[in-house]
Enzyme design. Structure first.
Site, PDB file in Angstrom:
ATOM      1  N   ASP A   4     175.081 -25.776 -71.966  1.00 30.33           N
ATOM      2  CA  ASP A   4     174.096 -24.809 -72.486  1.00 30.33           C
ATOM      3  C   ASP A   4     174.670 -23.405 -72.487  1.00 30.33           C
ATOM      4  O   ASP A   4     174.272 -22.562 -73.285  1.00 30.33           O
ATOM      5  CB  ASP A   4     172.815 -24.786 -71.634  1.00 30.33           C
ATOM      6  CG  ASP A   4     172.147 -26.129 -71.561  1.00 30.33           C
ATOM      7  OD1 ASP A   4     172.281 -26.904 -72.513  1.00 30.33           O
ATOM      8  OD2 ASP A   4     171.482 -26.394 -70.530  1.00 30.33           O
ATOM      9  N   HIS A  57     172.441 -26.831 -68.152  1.00 28.41           N
ATOM     10  CA  HIS A  57     173.582 -27.752 -68.219  1.00 28.41           C
ATOM     11  C   HIS A  57     174.826 -26.902 -68.470  1.00 28.41           C
ATOM     12  O   HIS A  57     174.754 -25.872 -69.144  1.00 28.41           O
ATOM     13  CB  HIS A  57     173.511 -28.697 -69.412  1.00 28.41           C
ATOM     14  CG  HIS A  57     172.299 -29.572 -69.510  1.00 28.41           C
ATOM     15  ND1 HIS A  57     171.101 -29.129 -69.988  1.00 28.41           N
ATOM     16  CD2 HIS A  57     172.133 -30.882 -69.230  1.00 28.41           C
ATOM     17  CE1 HIS A  57     170.233 -30.124 -69.994  1.00 28.41           C
ATOM     18  NE2 HIS A  57     170.824 -31.196 -69.544  1.00 28.41           N
TER      19      HIS A  57
HETATM   20  C1  XUL Z   1     166.025 -35.189 -71.184  1.00 26.80           C
HETATM   21  C2  XUL Z   1     165.842 -34.329 -70.006  1.00 26.80           C
HETATM   22  C3  XUL Z   1     167.018 -33.506 -69.614  1.00 26.80           C
HETATM   23  C4  XUL Z   1     167.188 -33.356 -68.136  1.00 26.80           C
HETATM   24  C5  XUL Z   1     168.452 -32.646 -67.746  1.00 26.80           C
HETATM   25  O1  XUL Z   1     164.920 -35.935 -71.522  1.00 26.80           O
HETATM   26  O2  XUL Z   1     164.781 -34.259 -69.449  1.00 26.80           O
HETATM   27  O3  XUL Z   1     166.891 -32.275 -70.235  1.00 26.80           O
HETATM   28  O4  XUL Z   1     166.125 -32.666 -67.570  1.00 26.80           O
HETATM   29  O5  XUL Z   1     169.585 -33.246 -68.259  1.00 26.80           O
END
Ligand code: XUL
Ligand code: CO
Length: 446
Positions: free
Chosen positions: A107, A104
């Site tokens: 992150d 993300h």
């Molecule tokens: C949350 C989840 C996230 C997504 C990306 O449950 O799985 O980490 O994969 O936002």
């Protein structure tokens, strides 16, 4: 191999074969081994996630961080800490020897005081990531924008009652989609963490659905405008953090996409623990997606049978993974997708080396499940039995029905005349389960 954080592992984790007792070696995952003519690494396209593995210190809602993560030092300058985090991540990825990673925006980049500062931080760290990609050969499986952690998203992003929050989310996705493109990412993921509700008392379902559809159209339009070559993915999840999330499961998202003219633009990122939270099996969610041509990628993890939340544990059951892998092979593979380890260590697994144990175990489990799935596909028993079960639909009656040549009255006439008189047949469930188990028990590792 360069690096300062994982000194217990000097070089790349080797493939040592099934006889090995070395805990820091793969016993099944042999990246170059051909399975159905394709190297294992290309079937699985394994990715490491940067959030659980590098941006989380083990804290939960009851206690502080427990994990030994020097790159998360709280007192460091945010950009310096971000650079340490990235250095640790690429050292790990290179030593693990897997091809992909996922992250993300938040992150990797400190948010700073304004959107412009966030953007400039992210740009600088994207430059760094490009350098690491070049040096290590690691590639980006997918990027995504975190539209759920900041308080501004407390009532959702695209589905927020305030259009200014929608606009903010749009700016963030535009930025991260372009970063993903710069890094050569093969997919872009949207997980609607807070796209749902906590109570229906303050929620207008019709409006929020329309907002979400508009948002997804904007993202697809921007993808076309910038010529992003990757695949857009939506990750279903039924709840947590909200009471009810709109992207509940594969079938719900599929219906939403079709309803809003978005099918063809998006595929699905199926996560094992989200499937079980929705009351399905992971197998079901993968099978549904393959059956409708919308499987994009996988978030590999597992829940806990006694806990009703998203525990995100590393997968460790060949039984749970073999049938989903069979569906993936039947569907022709993952395409631009892969297996991203959206999985986190238990809080007591505090040593840095535990990250290796977790990934090695998860990857070996996947590799073994792949071997079982390939064996099932090659033997053809399951496919033949399933085909046989529907044989009537290839006969004259089945064909006439499917081609629309018979009305309800025509069908009734055949029943009344006695020409149609169905004979029941066994579904053979136990026999099929035995077939699966025999493949699991007998497949050879080397
Ligand atoms: C949350 C989840 C996230 C997504 C990306 O449950 O799985 O980490 O994969 O936002
Ligand atoms: Co996920």
């Amino acid at each position: 191999m360069a690096g300062d954080f994982f000194s217990d592992v000097q070089g790349r984790i080797p493939f040592a074969g099934s006889g090995s007792s070395d805990p820091l070696a793969f016993t099944v995952y042999d990246p170059d081994r051909l399975v159905l003519g394709t190297p294992m690494a290309d079937h699985l396209r394994v990715g490491v996630c940067l959030w659980h593995s590098f941006a989380w210190d083990g804290r939960d809602m009851f206690g502080l961080g427990t994990l030994d993560r020097p790159w998360l030092a709280a007192d460091a300058d945010p950009m310096a800490a971000a650079r340490q985090r990235m250095a640790a991540a690429f050292e790990f990825i290179e030593k693990l020897g897997v091809p992909y990673y996922c992250f993300h925006d938040r992150d990797v980049a400190p948010e700073g005081e304004s959107f412009a500062e966030f953007r400039s931080n992210l740009d600088a760290l994207t430059d760094d990531a490009l350098g690491y990609q070049e040096r290590t050969g690691a590639r980006l499986l997918w990027g995504t924008a975190n539209l759920f952690s900041h308080p501004r998203y407390q009532a959702g992003a695209a589905t927020n009652p305030d259009p200014e929050v929608f606009a903010y989310a749009a700016a963030q996705v535009r930025m991260m989609l372009e970063v993903t493109q710069r890094l050569g990412g093969t997919n872009y993921v949207l997980w609607g963490g807070r796209e749902g509700y906590d109570t229906l008392l303050n929620t207008d379902l019709r409006r929020e659905g329309a907002q979400l559809a508009r948002f997804l159209h904007l993202v697809a339009e921007h993808k076309a405008r910038i010529g992003f070559a990757g695949t857009l993915l939506i990750e279903p999840k039924p709840m947590e953090p909200t009471k009810h999330q709109y992207d509940y499961d594969a079938a719900t998202v599929h219906g939403f996409l079709v309803r809003h003219g978005l099918d063809g633009e998006y595929r699905l990122n199926i996560e094992a623990n989200h499937a079980t939270l929705a009351g399905h099996s992971f197998h079901h969610e993968v099978a549904y997606s393959v059956a409708h041509g919308i499987l994009g990628s996988i978030d590999a993890n597992r829940g806990d049978p006694q806990n009703g939340w998203d525990t995100d544990q590393f997968p460790n059951s060949v039984e749970d993974l073999a049938l989903p892998l069979l569906e993936i092979l039947r569907g022709g593979g993952l395409g631009t997708g892969g297996f991203n380890f959206d999985a986190k260590l238990r809080r007591q697994s505090m040593d840095r080396t535990d990250l290796f144990h977790a990934h090695i175990g998860g990857i070996d489990t996947l590799a073994r499940a792949l071997l079982v799935a390939a064996d099932m596909l090659e033997a053809g028993t399951l496919d033949a039995m399933r085909e046989e079960r529907y044989a009537g639909w290839s006969g004259p009656l089945g064909q006439e029905i499917l081609e629309g040549r018979l009305s309800l009255a025509d069908l009734a006439e055949r029943v009344e005349s006695g020409a149609v008189d169905p004979v029941r047949r066994s579904g053979r469930q136990e026999l099929l389960e035995n077939v699966v188990n025999r493949h699991i028990w007998t497949v050879r590792e080397g």
